[in-house]
Design a protein around this motif. Sequence first.
Motif, short mmCIF file in Angstrom:
data_model
loop_
_atom_site.label_atom_id
_atom_site.label_comp_id
_atom_site.label_asym_id
_atom_site.label_seq_id
_atom_site.Cartn_x
_atom_site.Cartn_y
_atom_site.Cartn_z
N LEU A 115 0.66 -1.11 0.33
CA LEU A 115 -0.60 0.08 0.03
C LEU A 115 0.87 1.88 -0.10
N GLU A 116 2.28 1.39 0.73
CA GLU A 116 2.55 2.44 1.04
C GLU A 116 3.94 2.07 -0.37
N ASP A 117 4.05 1.64 -0.67
CA ASP A 117 4.93 1.68 -2.08
C ASP A 117 4.16 2.31 -3.22
N ALA A 118 2.46 2.12 -3.28
CA ALA A 118 1.67 2.60 -4.85
C ALA A 118 1.58 3.72 -4.30
N LEU A 119 0.53 4.03 -3.02
CA LEU A 119 0.92 5.27 -2.63
C LEU A 119 2.13 6.54 -2.43
N SER A 120 3.25 6.06 -2.56
CA SER A 120 4.06 6.92 -2.44
C SER A 120 4.68 7.32 -3.70
N LEU A 121 4.43 6.19 -4.37
CA LEU A 121 4.51 6.53 -5.44
C LEU A 121 3.99 7.60 -6.75
N ARG A 122 2.59 7.66 -6.01
CA ARG A 122 1.74 8.09 -7.01
C ARG A 122 1.66 9.68 -6.43
N VAL A 124 4.35 11.33 -5.36
CA VAL A 124 5.83 11.80 -6.20
C VAL A 124 5.62 11.96 -7.23
N LEU A 125 5.00 11.55 -8.63
CA LEU A 125 4.72 11.38 -9.46
C LEU A 125 4.12 12.48 -9.50
N GLU A 126 2.45 12.70 -8.73
CA GLU A 126 1.24 13.50 -9.59
C GLU A 126 1.74 14.60 -8.41
#
Length: 248
Positions: A115-122, A124-126
């Motif tokens: 979960l945290e991996d998906a949220l962290s990537l989002r 940074v990118l967004e």
Amino acid sequence: MMSIEPGREVAGASAGAALFRPVRAGNAFEETVERLLQAIRLGVVGTGERLPSERELADRLGVSRVTLREAIRALADAGYVESRRGRYGGTFVNDTLPTPPEHVVDGRKVDAATLEDALSLRFVLETGAAELAAARELTRTDREHLTAMLANAADAGLGDYRRKDSRLHLAIAEVTASGTLTTALADARMRVNQLLDEIPLLERNLEHSNAQHEAIVNAILAGDPGAARTAMAEHIEGTSSLLRAFLS
């Protein structure tokens, strides 16, 4: 039944003080839902027990009674609490809590790390996309594209909200003129959308998201990178609070 009443020392009271601390103003509803669910799932307020009074919770969380009631209603709709009237009424944690389904994204069970991996990537990118879009000199076509996608998201019903919300976020990436960034953001959104599909759509959250969308787009159109990044960060943190609340 045992409830955490003002001034009463019970097992978990210190944890209750930690959980029922003031939330950030920007995402008050989403963070209130997250705090209440954490208190329930961690056993700070056990099954069959009564939550602190609305007045006390609103004071401790630093939110309005209206916001608190909306958060409680969302948890009632999801099967976690029920409100009772009368002299001994209040909001009680249900004796049987919903059994969380086994969430799977890209073939992997959704644990805290996933979960945290998906949220962290989002994040940074967004936030980066919003900042970069605001820093560019947008064409008339870029501006019309952003404005149209904003209007589509604002007019979306519950059935197609996620799709139109995603399209707006992709439009922000598109006006950066970076194909690589747009591709990466699309992939990240696919992961996050799989997670979002596992939690309930909350109308109060959608209203809040639409207001945040407008702030993001306005900052981009005004050419203010700092404001665009800040507005996007606040928006993403609200969604992240709901995902952590329901999926953790």
